[in-house]
Design a protein around this motif. Structure first.
Motif, short mmCIF file in Angstrom:
data_model
loop_
_atom_site.label_atom_id
_atom_site.label_comp_id
_atom_site.label_asym_id
_atom_site.label_seq_id
_atom_site.Cartn_x
_atom_site.Cartn_y
_atom_site.Cartn_z
N TYR A 56 0.83 -1.20 0.00
CA TYR A 56 0.00 0.00 0.00
C TYR A 56 0.87 1.26 0.00
CZ TYR A 56 -3.00 3.77 1.56
OH TYR A 56 -3.64 4.98 1.65
N GLN A 57 0.48 2.22 -0.85
CA GLN A 57 1.11 3.54 -0.88
C GLN A 57 0.04 4.59 -0.70
OE1 GLN A 57 3.41 3.98 -4.46
NE2 GLN A 57 4.76 2.29 -3.95
N LYS A 58 0.36 5.63 0.01
CA LYS A 58 -0.59 6.70 0.30
C LYS A 58 -1.21 7.22 -1.00
CE LYS A 58 -1.19 10.90 2.89
NZ LYS A 58 -0.64 11.81 3.86
N GLY A 59 -2.52 7.43 -0.98
CA GLY A 59 -3.23 7.95 -2.15
C GLY A 59 -3.91 6.88 -2.98
N GLN A 60 -3.56 5.62 -2.77
CA GLN A 60 -4.18 4.53 -3.51
C GLN A 60 -5.54 4.21 -2.89
OE1 GLN A 60 -1.38 1.28 -3.25
NE2 GLN A 60 -0.16 2.05 -4.94
N VAL A 61 -6.60 4.30 -3.67
CA VAL A 61 -7.94 3.93 -3.26
C VAL A 61 -8.64 3.27 -4.44
CG1 VAL A 61 -8.25 5.68 -1.46
CG2 VAL A 61 -8.85 6.21 -3.81
N CYS A 62 -9.70 2.56 -4.17
CA CYS A 62 -10.44 1.89 -5.24
C CYS A 62 -10.89 2.89 -6.31
CB CYS A 62 -11.66 1.17 -4.68
SG CYS A 62 -11.24 -0.28 -3.68
N ALA A 63 -11.28 4.09 -5.90
CA ALA A 63 -11.80 5.09 -6.84
C ALA A 63 -10.78 5.47 -7.91
CB ALA A 63 -12.27 6.33 -6.08
N ASN A 64 -9.47 5.36 -7.63
CA ASN A 64 -8.48 5.70 -8.66
C ASN A 64 -7.73 4.47 -9.16
OD1 ASN A 64 -6.54 5.24 -6.65
ND2 ASN A 64 -6.19 7.41 -6.27
N CYS A 65 -8.39 3.32 -9.07
CA CYS A 65 -7.82 2.07 -9.56
C CYS A 65 -8.38 1.75 -10.96
CB CYS A 65 -8.19 0.93 -8.60
SG CYS A 65 -7.65 -0.71 -9.15
N GLN A 66 -7.56 1.17 -11.79
CA GLN A 66 -7.95 0.79 -13.15
C GLN A 66 -9.09 -0.23 -13.15
OE1 GLN A 66 -6.53 2.07 -16.03
NE2 GLN A 66 -8.05 0.94 -17.17
N LEU A 67 -9.19 -1.05 -12.13
CA LEU A 67 -10.17 -2.13 -12.07
C LEU A 67 -11.54 -1.67 -11.56
CD1 LEU A 67 -7.79 -4.79 -10.51
CD2 LEU A 67 -8.29 -4.42 -12.94
N PHE A 68 -11.64 -0.44 -11.08
CA PHE A 68 -12.86 0.10 -10.47
C PHE A 68 -13.77 0.71 -11.53
CE2 PHE A 68 -15.10 3.64 -8.32
CZ PHE A 68 -15.77 2.92 -7.35
N ASN A 69 -15.08 0.45 -11.40
CA ASN A 69 -16.08 1.04 -12.28
C ASN A 69 -16.90 2.05 -11.47
OD1 ASN A 69 -18.15 1.72 -13.98
ND2 ASN A 69 -18.79 -0.37 -14.41
N PRO A 70 -16.71 3.36 -11.71
CA PRO A 70 -17.40 4.36 -10.91
C PRO A 70 -18.91 4.42 -11.12
CG PRO A 70 -16.17 5.40 -12.68
CD PRO A 70 -15.81 3.95 -12.70
N LEU A 71 -19.42 3.86 -12.19
CA LEU A 71 -20.86 3.90 -12.44
C LEU A 71 -21.66 3.07 -11.45
CD1 LEU A 71 -20.94 3.70 -16.33
CD2 LEU A 71 -21.25 5.70 -14.86
N ASP A 72 -21.10 1.95 -11.00
CA ASP A 72 -21.82 1.10 -10.06
C ASP A 72 -20.97 0.65 -8.87
OD1 ASP A 72 -20.16 -0.72 -11.26
OD2 ASP A 72 -21.74 -2.01 -12.02
N ASN A 73 -19.83 1.30 -8.68
CA ASN A 73 -18.87 0.94 -7.61
C ASN A 73 -18.43 -0.52 -7.73
OD1 ASN A 73 -19.03 3.51 -6.64
ND2 ASN A 73 -20.32 3.01 -4.91
N GLY A 74 -18.40 -1.02 -8.94
CA GLY A 74 -17.99 -2.39 -9.17
C GLY A 74 -16.49 -2.52 -9.34
#
Length: 96
Positions: A56-74
């Motif tokens: 883990y590095q500071k600033g990493q969250v699901c919202a800024n991950c390539q695998l995250f879909n912001p439309l449905d939080n998938g």
């Protein structure tokens, strides 16, 4: 003001749909539990303030991950569940 029949029909058919298209779909699937086997395997935490992992590095969250879909939080990895946008797992990939 003169509106052609074609233009009127196009407007009449598309205007009722606009409110549904413009709204985000929130949590289409149940939120992933940290106790789930797949969550434990990838060290998923729903809140990064509780992450204690060497990768883990500071600033990493699901919202800024390539695998995250912001439309449905998938997430691609957890296809049956939604994830917390402020969460993290060891499969985090920087969004390009």
């Amino acid at each position: 003001m003169h509106i052609s029949r074609r233009k009127f029909l196009m407007m009449a058919c598309t205007l009722p749909v606009i409110p549904f298209v413009s709204q985000r779909v929130e949590a289409a699937f149940p939120l992933l539990s940290e106790r789930a086997a797949e969550a434990k395997a990838l060290h998923y935490k729903s809140d990064v303030s509780r992450v204690k992992h060497p990768k883990y590095q500071k600033g990493q969250v699901c919202a800024n991950c390539q695998l995250f879909n912001p439309l449905d939080n998938g997430c691609v990895l957890f296809s049956s569940n939604s994830v917390a946008p402020e969460g993290w797992c060891q499969a985090w990939v920087k969004k390009v």
